[in-house]
Design a protein around this motif. Sequence first.
Motif, PDB file in Angstrom:
ATOM      1  N   ARG A   8       0.872  -1.169   0.000  1.00 26.64           N
ATOM      2  CA  ARG A   8       0.000   0.000   0.000  1.00 26.64           C
ATOM      3  C   ARG A   8       0.911   1.222   0.000  1.00 26.64           C
ATOM      4  O   ARG A   8       1.965   1.207   0.624  1.00 26.64           O
ATOM      5  CB  ARG A   8      -0.894   0.002   1.237  1.00 26.64           C
ATOM      6  CG  ARG A   8      -1.874   1.172   1.277  1.00 26.64           C
ATOM      7  CD  ARG A   8      -2.860   1.095   2.424  1.00 26.64           C
ATOM      8  NE  ARG A   8      -3.653  -0.111   2.456  1.00 26.64           N
ATOM      9  CZ  ARG A   8      -4.690  -0.390   1.660  1.00 26.64           C
ATOM     10  NH1 ARG A   8      -5.053   0.456   0.736  1.00 26.64           N
ATOM     11  NH2 ARG A   8      -5.360  -1.521   1.787  1.00 26.64           N
ATOM     12  N   GLY A  14      -2.894   4.145  -2.943  1.00 25.15           N
ATOM     13  CA  GLY A  14      -2.506   3.180  -3.968  1.00 25.15           C
ATOM     14  C   GLY A  14      -2.318   1.793  -3.373  1.00 25.15           C
ATOM     15  O   GLY A  14      -2.064   1.642  -2.174  1.00 25.15           O
ATOM     16  N   GLU A  16      -0.887  -2.419  -4.524  1.00 21.87           N
ATOM     17  CA  GLU A  16      -0.318  -3.352  -5.495  1.00 21.87           C
ATOM     18  C   GLU A  16      -0.513  -4.778  -5.002  1.00 21.87           C
ATOM     19  O   GLU A  16      -0.341  -5.070  -3.816  1.00 21.87           O
ATOM     20  CB  GLU A  16       1.179  -3.111  -5.681  1.00 21.87           C
ATOM     21  CG  GLU A  16       1.826  -4.143  -6.592  1.00 21.87           C
ATOM     22  CD  GLU A  16       3.270  -3.857  -6.929  1.00 21.87           C
ATOM     23  OE1 GLU A  16       3.870  -4.707  -7.609  1.00 21.87           O
ATOM     24  OE2 GLU A  16       3.797  -2.798  -6.541  1.00 21.87           O
ATOM     25  N   THR A  32      -0.411  -6.142 -10.313  1.00 24.59           N
ATOM     26  CA  THR A  32      -1.483  -5.203 -10.643  1.00 24.59           C
ATOM     27  C   THR A  32      -1.361  -4.041  -9.667  1.00 24.59           C
ATOM     28  O   THR A  32      -1.315  -4.256  -8.447  1.00 24.59           O
ATOM     29  CB  THR A  32      -2.867  -5.861 -10.502  1.00 24.59           C
ATOM     30  OG1 THR A  32      -2.930  -6.958 -11.414  1.00 24.59           O
ATOM     31  CG2 THR A  32      -3.985  -4.871 -10.802  1.00 24.59           C
ATOM     32  N   ILE A  34      -2.812  -0.186  -8.540  1.00 23.56           N
ATOM     33  CA  ILE A  34      -3.760   0.923  -8.596  1.00 23.56           C
ATOM     34  C   ILE A  34      -3.038   2.104  -7.982  1.00 23.56           C
ATOM     35  O   ILE A  34      -2.704   2.095  -6.796  1.00 23.56           O
ATOM     36  CB  ILE A  34      -5.051   0.598  -7.826  1.00 23.56           C
ATOM     37  CG1 ILE A  34      -5.717  -0.637  -8.429  1.00 23.56           C
ATOM     38  CG2 ILE A  34      -5.999   1.797  -7.835  1.00 23.56           C
ATOM     39  CD1 ILE A  34      -6.850  -1.191  -7.601  1.00 23.56           C
ATOM     40  N   CYS A  35      -2.733   3.086  -8.812  1.00 23.99           N
ATOM     41  CA  CYS A  35      -1.909   4.219  -8.396  1.00 23.99           C
ATOM     42  C   CYS A  35      -2.744   5.286  -7.700  1.00 23.99           C
ATOM     43  O   CYS A  35      -3.969   5.302  -7.797  1.00 23.99           O
ATOM     44  CB  CYS A  35      -1.246   4.860  -9.608  1.00 23.99           C
ATOM     45  SG  CYS A  35      -0.281   3.738 -10.612  1.00 23.99           S
ATOM     46  N   ASP A  36      -2.034   6.186  -7.063  1.00 19.37           N
ATOM     47  CA  ASP A  36      -2.640   7.394  -6.530  1.00 19.37           C
ATOM     48  C   ASP A  36      -3.028   8.253  -7.731  1.00 19.37           C
ATOM     49  O   ASP A  36      -2.195   8.576  -8.558  1.00 19.37           O
ATOM     50  CB  ASP A  36      -1.617   8.120  -5.647  1.00 19.37           C
ATOM     51  CG  ASP A  36      -2.164   9.365  -5.012  1.00 19.37           C
ATOM     52  OD1 ASP A  36      -3.387   9.576  -5.047  1.00 19.37           O
ATOM     53  OD2 ASP A  36      -1.360  10.135  -4.466  1.00 19.37           O
ATOM     54  N   CYS A  39      -4.963   6.134 -12.342  1.00 17.97           N
ATOM     55  CA  CYS A  39      -4.015   5.270 -13.050  1.00 17.97           C
ATOM     56  C   CYS A  39      -4.059   3.873 -12.463  1.00 17.97           C
ATOM     57  O   CYS A  39      -4.071   3.703 -11.244  1.00 17.97           O
ATOM     58  CB  CYS A  39      -2.606   5.844 -12.922  1.00 17.97           C
ATOM     59  SG  CYS A  39      -1.308   4.743 -13.515  1.00 17.97           S
ATOM     60  N   ALA A  40      -4.076   2.892 -13.321  1.00 19.42           N
ATOM     61  CA  ALA A  40      -3.925   1.496 -12.924  1.00 19.42           C
ATOM     62  C   ALA A  40      -3.160   0.804 -14.047  1.00 19.42           C
ATOM     63  O   ALA A  40      -3.280   1.183 -15.213  1.00 19.42           O
ATOM     64  CB  ALA A  40      -5.282   0.834 -12.714  1.00 19.42           C
ATOM     65  N   ASN A  42      -0.985  -3.165 -15.185  1.00 15.79           N
ATOM     66  CA  ASN A  42      -0.495  -4.519 -14.934  1.00 15.79           C
ATOM     67  C   ASN A  42       0.911  -4.608 -15.492  1.00 15.79           C
ATOM     68  O   ASN A  42       1.227  -3.959 -16.495  1.00 15.79           O
ATOM     69  CB  ASN A  42      -1.360  -5.563 -15.638  1.00 15.79           C
ATOM     70  CG  ASN A  42      -2.766  -5.584 -15.120  1.00 15.79           C
ATOM     71  OD1 ASN A  42      -2.991  -5.654 -13.925  1.00 15.79           O
ATOM     72  ND2 ASN A  42      -3.724  -5.516 -16.032  1.00 15.79           N
ATOM     73  N   ALA A  61      -4.184   0.537 -17.806  1.00 16.75           N
ATOM     74  CA  ALA A  61      -5.627   0.338 -18.009  1.00 16.75           C
ATOM     75  C   ALA A  61      -6.175   1.409 -18.941  1.00 16.75           C
ATOM     76  O   ALA A  61      -5.972   2.599 -18.724  1.00 16.75           O
ATOM     77  CB  ALA A  61      -6.359   0.377 -16.669  1.00 16.75           C
ATOM     78  N   THR A  98       6.130   0.841  -8.523  1.00 19.10           N
ATOM     79  CA  THR A  98       6.110  -0.415  -7.770  1.00 19.10           C
ATOM     80  C   THR A  98       7.407  -0.610  -7.010  1.00 19.10           C
ATOM     81  O   THR A  98       8.487  -0.378  -7.559  1.00 19.10           O
ATOM     82  CB  THR A  98       5.861  -1.642  -8.682  1.00 19.10           C
ATOM     83  OG1 THR A  98       6.052  -2.831  -7.891  1.00 19.10           O
ATOM     84  CG2 THR A  98       6.770  -1.685  -9.876  1.00 19.10           C
TER      85      THR A  98
END
Length: 178
Positions: A8, A14, A16, A32, A34-36, A39-40, A42, A61, A98
């Motif tokens: 997190r 965000g 991952e 995978t 999910i950004c702040d 934005c997302a 893979n 995405a 990441t």
Amino acid sequence: MKRNYRWRTEDGAGLEHLDLQQREDVIVAEGTVICDGPCAFNYRICCDSGWRVRSVEVHVAGGKSIVLTTDGDGAWRDGDGQALPHLHGCADVDISATPFTNTLPIRRLGGQLGQRTELLMAWISVPDLAVHRAPQAYTRLPDGRYRFEALDSGFEATLEVDERGLVRDYPGLFRRVG
């Protein structure tokens, strides 16, 4: 052997999820993120048994994708097989959003990181997927910690990692939650 990990962002915006599979001849990381912000993405990184990156794919995405391959010795190609001379000499890949990609040089170099070691990375920024040559340095510290330096920006962080070289705490950015 397959394991799952989660991080997190420090601000909680965000998240991952990573599936990491290590077999005798290949290591596959599928994440995978999910950004702040809006934005997302893979990603999939394949390494040989020595943790040398051989391929990376990033899919944002609803948007762009990038595929890169490398011979493991610093020669990179795009998804169409075209040489990428601006990445020549880059040993690893670093995806901006990441903490997993910090594991790659830690695992690949192992005991060699007892001394400060300067490396070149194929740095991928998300979500635009621009790829740059990025000089970085890693130094092993006591108690499962590594000093990370982004040499082109002056950014530094002390990373706490587990016995497998995966980040537990990346101060100010990420914390492992699973």
